[in-house]
Design a protein around this motif. Structure first.
Motif, PDB file in Angstrom:
ATOM      1  N   GLU A  53       0.813  -1.209   0.000  1.00 15.24           N
ATOM      2  CA  GLU A  53       0.000   0.000   0.000  1.00 15.24           C
ATOM      3  C   GLU A  53       0.852   1.268   0.000  1.00 15.24           C
ATOM      4  N   ALA A 109      -3.211   7.427  -6.795  1.00 13.49           N
ATOM      5  CA  ALA A 109      -2.128   6.882  -5.970  1.00 13.49           C
ATOM      6  C   ALA A 109      -2.402   7.102  -4.489  1.00 13.49           C
ATOM      7  N   ASP A 139      -5.748   2.882   1.206  1.00 14.09           N
ATOM      8  CA  ASP A 139      -6.383   1.571   1.260  1.00 14.09           C
ATOM      9  C   ASP A 139      -7.268   1.377   2.495  1.00 14.09           C
ATOM     10  N   SER A 158       1.853   2.788  -5.610  1.00 12.01           N
ATOM     11  CA  SER A 158       0.574   3.237  -6.148  1.00 12.01           C
ATOM     12  C   SER A 158       0.774   4.296  -7.225  1.00 12.01           C
ATOM     13  N   GLN A 169      -5.343   4.754  -3.393  1.00 16.55           N
ATOM     14  CA  GLN A 169      -4.906   3.354  -3.323  1.00 16.55           C
ATOM     15  C   GLN A 169      -3.944   3.123  -2.161  1.00 16.55           C
ATOM     16  N   SER A 170      -3.036   4.060  -1.936  1.00  9.98           N
ATOM     17  CA  SER A 170      -2.040   3.848  -0.884  1.00  9.98           C
ATOM     18  C   SER A 170      -2.661   3.917   0.509  1.00  9.98           C
ATOM     19  N   THR A 195       1.999   2.615 -10.411  1.00 12.12           N
ATOM     20  CA  THR A 195       0.874   1.928 -11.047  1.00 12.12           C
ATOM     21  C   THR A 195      -0.058   2.922 -11.732  1.00 12.12           C
TER      22      THR A 195
END
Length: 160
Positions: free
Chosen positions: A49, A92, A98, A54, A95-96, A57
């Motif tokens: 995470e 990012a 999470d 992130s 997502q990080s 990606t």
């Protein structure tokens, strides 16, 4: 022991240089800032995470669209680039985190991303300087709307 910085010299491919210069995290503007931010992102990349993973990606996901929407006649649009950067960094961050953090923490981390977007777009939309847009007519319409909105806000603030 006194900490001294070290000077380095490096040659990058055009793609690597473009990737480096696209990094805008934490207000990185200069090449040195961007390299330091890249190193910080790499150090942070422990765990699934992490923001760095992130970001990579999200950057990889957005890259084909960023390339697709580059205008062959006139180069990049400051509006398109700013929005692609907003999407990359926002994705990012989301997502990080999470689900580990609440909405207030996400908002706190999104403020610098939003501030960067505004700093990049307001000069273009309000004064016509600071970058290139591909649709001048729509930019002018947006400028008129923003100036009108700012005028209303200014009047409301004076009444208070």
């Amino acid at each position: 022991m006194i900490s001294k910085s070290q000077s380095i010299s490096v040659r990058l491919s055009e793609d690597d240089y473009a990737y480096l210069m696209a990094i805008r995290q934490n207000g990185a503007l200069t090449q040195s800032d961007k390299v330091r931010e890249l190193i910080a992102m790499a150090r942070e990349a422990v765990g699934t995470e992490s923001f760095a993973r992130s970001f990579i990606t999200a950057s990889d996901t957005i890259a084909p669209y960023r390339a697709r929407y580059k205008s062959p006649e006139s180069g990049r649009s400051v509006l398109n680039d700013a929005v692609f950067d907003l999407l990359t960094e926002s994705a990012a961050l989301i997502q990080s985190l999470d689900g580990k953090s609440g909405a207030a923490d996400l908002e706190r981390q999104l403020f610098p991303v939003l501030t960067d977007l505004l700093r990049r777009l307001l000069p273009v939309l309000l004064t016509g300087s600071g970058g290139h847009v591909l649709n001048a007519d729509q930019a002018e319409l947006a400028r008129q709307q923003l100036l009108n909105d700012f005028s209303h806000l200014n009047n409301a603030t004076r009444k208070e």
